[in-house]
Write an enzyme that holds these catalytic residues in place. Structure first.
Site, PDB file in Angstrom:
ATOM      1  N   GLY A   1       0.669  -0.961  -0.107  1.00 52.57           N
ATOM      2  CA  GLY A   1       0.467   0.472  -0.076  1.00 52.57           C
ATOM      3  C   GLY A   1       0.646   0.813  -0.217  1.00 52.57           C
TER       4      GLY A   1
ATOM      5  NE  ARG B   1      -2.095  -4.276  -0.860  1.00 52.24           N
ATOM      6  CZ  ARG B   1      -2.166  -3.703  -0.006  1.00 52.24           C
ATOM      7  NH1 ARG B   1      -0.635  -4.246   0.606  1.00 52.24           N
ATOM      8  NH2 ARG B   1      -2.810  -2.841   0.312  1.00 52.24           N
TER       9      ARG B   1
ATOM     10  CG  ASP C   1       3.416 -10.361   5.268  1.00 51.95           C
ATOM     11  OD1 ASP C   1       4.396 -10.316   6.530  1.00 51.95           O
ATOM     12  OD2 ASP C   1       2.079 -10.163   5.018  1.00 51.95           O
TER      13      ASP C   1
ATOM     14  CE  LYS D   1       4.546   0.375   2.641  1.00 50.88           C
ATOM     15  NZ  LYS D   1       3.210  -0.487   1.535  1.00 50.88           N
ATOM     16  CB  THR D   2       2.578   0.110   6.127  1.00 55.46           C
ATOM     17  OG1 THR D   2       1.246  -0.166   6.192  1.00 55.46           O
ATOM     18  CG2 THR D   2       3.258  -0.044   7.976  1.00 55.46           C
TER      19      THR D   2
ATOM     20  CG  ASP E   1      -1.597  -0.344   8.051  1.00 54.86           C
ATOM     21  OD1 ASP E   1      -2.430   0.561   7.393  1.00 54.86           O
ATOM     22  OD2 ASP E   1      -1.474  -1.148   7.864  1.00 54.86           O
TER      23      ASP E   1
HETATM   24  P1  FBP Z   1       0.884  -1.777   3.316  1.00 57.51           P
HETATM   25  O1  FBP Z   1       0.156  -2.293   4.812  1.00 57.51           O
HETATM   26  O2  FBP Z   1       1.250  -2.716   2.562  1.00 57.51           O
HETATM   27  O3  FBP Z   1       1.178  -0.486   3.915  1.00 57.51           O
HETATM   28  O4  FBP Z   1      -1.307  -1.178   3.229  1.00 57.51           O
HETATM   29  C1  FBP Z   1      -1.591  -0.686   4.087  1.00 57.51           C
HETATM   30  C2  FBP Z   1      -3.249  -0.344   3.841  1.00 57.51           C
HETATM   31  O5  FBP Z   1      -3.280   0.799   3.285  1.00 57.51           O
HETATM   32  C3  FBP Z   1      -4.272  -0.915   5.054  1.00 57.51           C
HETATM   33  O6  FBP Z   1      -4.347   0.044   5.677  1.00 57.51           O
HETATM   34  C4  FBP Z   1      -5.597  -1.327   3.657  1.00 57.51           C
HETATM   35  O7  FBP Z   1      -6.500  -2.420   4.666  1.00 57.51           O
HETATM   36  C5  FBP Z   1      -4.758  -1.482   3.126  1.00 57.51           C
HETATM   37  O8  FBP Z   1      -3.518  -1.744   2.433  1.00 57.51           O
HETATM   38  C6  FBP Z   1      -6.309  -1.129   1.821  1.00 57.51           C
HETATM   39  O9  FBP Z   1      -5.020  -2.279   0.930  1.00 57.51           O
HETATM   40  P2  FBP Z   1      -5.493  -1.848  -0.680  1.00 57.51           P
HETATM   41  O10 FBP Z   1      -4.401  -1.118  -1.831  1.00 57.51           O
HETATM   42  O11 FBP Z   1      -4.871  -3.171  -1.833  1.00 57.51           O
HETATM   43  O12 FBP Z   1      -7.014  -1.373  -1.165  1.00 57.51           O
END
Ligand code: FBP
Length: 548
Positions: A78, A142, A173, A199-200, A202
């Site tokens: 993400g 992803r 991951d 990175k994230t 979250d």
């Molecule tokens: P990452 O864990 O890859 O950093 O992504 C975070 C996130 O934004 C989450 O908060 C959310 O649940 C998810 O990605 C949404 O995924 P997508 O971008 O595939 O809709």
């Protein structure tokens, strides 16, 4: 490309970096390290990258000549504000070590490495993206890099381009997989170093060594700005209850940080729900009680923050989802043959009594979402479940019953919001712009020092940037064994909200007051220019965690 005035001014921003990175550095090794748990298993799985020391970069008076080197970079998962600055820092770093070094970006995430899709990142391209949000310089994806065939396929293009080091910018991951790749390339003598970057948005990739993941700061500030705006609207009209779901996958770090920044009437923390074994009805009763008490004071308005992963933390829901995941994985073909209108009844007839009753009690939309397509790992896509609507609907029903019983006499008009994508590509705050650039530059120093299997680390970030400490953490140090898809795997431990941690304690100490009295804070938009107390503050979470 047309640019806004802010974009143009912001392009010239010079990220602040640790003092040590302003000139030649020397790598100082700490003690040998161990994984956080399951030491013997992790050691046997990573014989070439286990036990390496933590590295700190210090200023050096010696100028060392570095050979020119081609480096690859991948954005994984993400989007998170600051990704472009990691790449800019990496680019400036490798060029500072040797101007003839070159940087290649793999397109649309790890898949670009496997499919040999890449572009050279020249100074012109890098300059175009300095201090900007988004991952659009090279795109992200992803695809999971976890199979030997992918590693070998990737090596073909790395060899073709003469790439000797690969930087993978990703979450827990992706960094776990970066370490598996580092181990594999070392074991086969491929001559390619692999470095990770945390990175994230979250905020769940953090531990004793990594203070925070990049993007969390900016994303929380964007959400807090809009929550603040909603609260001001709410306090002006005094007629709505706003149910606001916030992204963040499993962990509640984002919801908690936004609560600390905006002081809403209610914030649910998934980790607490699980620890207290709360049912959906317990959560609904908790919210309804506050709504009723405020109504008794004449306040028929308020705000509720809800972490997106909440549903999976309600123990009974967790059991239901686990049985559903299992059942649908085994009976996928049969399920897909059933008419849409009959799917709910079909599931109700197939589940165990407890789970079937709970499933039957859920509103139609939520029940449907639970049976829809899974993510590539076979899991429910929590971000698609409209928890904010589920809760407000259930609160509304409970209040109606209380009204009949004479226990409640107010008005309940809910509004719903989901904030997630709005914050993921915002122009990075000063904190993220500085932190990301420093992480990228540090990655270049780890490469120059010949390291592999390390995560770039920048610590002491609540102090002025000059005093930040740049270094590297062996990824194996953060690992433990966990069951994933029925198999025990080495993974970086995911950080959930700690109920005995300072951020949660601070929230818990104030939440009753915030519930009843309207104590809203309106943080306003991120400021990029102005006094340091306005522009450079790290998150409240980080400030509370680092306060010794
Ligand atoms: P990452 O864990 O890859 O950093 O992504 C975070 C996130 O934004 C989450 O908060 C959310 O649940 C998810 O990605 C949404 O995924 P997508 O971008 O595939 O809709």
């Amino acid at each position: 490309m047309v640019k806004s005035a802010l974009q143009i001014a912001r392009a010239a921003y010079q990220p602040k970096v640790p003092a040590a990175l302003k000139g030649p550095v020397k790598a100082v090794d700490g003690e040998a390290t161990q994984s956080v748990a399951n030491q013997e298993e992790i050691k046997s799985l990573f014989p070439n990258t286990y036990g390496m020391p933590v590295i700190t970069f210090e200023q050096s008076n010696e100028t060392v000549e570095f050979p020119a080197m081609n480096v690859g970079v991948i954005l994984s998962g993400g989007q998170a504000p600051g990704g472009h600055n990691v790449i800019a820092g990496l680019f400036d770093g490798i060029k500072a070590h040797n101007p003839a070094s070159r940087l290649y970006g793999f397109i649309l995430g790890p898949g670009g490495l496997v499919d040999h899709k890449y572009m050279e990142l020249t100074a012109d391209i890098i300059d175009e993206y300095r201090n900007t949000g988004g991952f659009d310089m090279i795109g992200s994806g992803r695809t999971k890099l976890e199979k030997k065939e992918q590693f070998d396929k990737g090596l073909e293009i790395l060899k073709e381009l003469g790439i000797k080091a690969l930087v993978i910018i990703g979450g827990d991951d992706s960094n776990t997989n970066a370490c598996v790749l580092a181990e594999y390339y070392k074991a086969i003598g491929a001559g390619v170093q692999v470095i990770g970057c945390p990175k994230t948005i979250d905020g769940d990739l953090k531990n004793e060594q990594i203070e925070t993941s990049f993007g969390f700061d900016t994303a929380c500030k964007v959400y807090s700005e809009v929550i603040g705006n909603i609260q001001r609207d709410c306090n002006s009209a005094q007629k709505y209850w706003h149910f606001i779901k916030l992204m963040g996958r499993s962990a509640s770090h984002i919801a908690l940080e936004c609560a600390l920044q905006t002081q809403p009437n209610i914030c649910i923390v998934s980790e607490e729900v699980e620890a207290k074994d709360m049912s959906l009805d317990d959560i609904v009763t908790y919210i309804a009680n506050i709504v009723a008490k405020r109504a008794a004071e004449g306040h028929n308005f308020g705000t509720v923050l809800i972490p997106e992963g909440l549903i999976e933390f309600v123990p009974a829901m967790k059991r239901l989802i686990a049985e559903l995941n299992d059942f649908l994985a085994k009976n996928d073909a049969e399920f897909k043959m059933i008419k849409k209108s009959e799917q709910r009844a079909y599931i109700i007839s197939k589940l165990s009594k407890e789970n079937s009753d709970l499933y039957a009690s859920l509103p139609e939309g939520v029940a449907r979402q639970l049976s829809l397509d899974r993510d590539p790992h076979g899991n429910v896509q929590v971000s698609l479940i409209e928890t904010e609507k589920l809760l407000s609907e259930m609160v509304g029903k409970k209040l109606a019953v209380w009204k009949e019983e004479g226990k409640y006499n107010g008005k309940f008009a809910p509004q719903h919001h989901f904030f997630g994508y709005e914050g993921r590509c915002a122009a990075p705050s000063n904190y993220d712009a500085d932190y990301c650039y420093s992480l990228g530059y540090t990655a270049s120093c780890l490469i120059a020092a010949g390291k592999t299997g390390y995560m770039s680390s920048v610590r002491n970030t609540t102090a002025p940037a000059d005093q930040w400490i740049a270094g590297g953490i062996p990824v194996t140090m953060m690992m433990n064994m966990e069951r994933r898809h029925g198999e025990m795997k080495p993974v970086i431990q995911k950080a959930l909200v700690k109920l005995d941690g300072a951020p949660f304690k601070e929230f818990a100490a104030h939440r009753e007051e915030w519930a009843m009295n309207t104590c809203y804070v309106y943080p306003g938009p991120i400021q990029y220019f102005g006094p340091t107390e306005v522009c450079d503050q790290p998150t409240k979470t980080l400030q509370l965690e680092q306060k010794k």
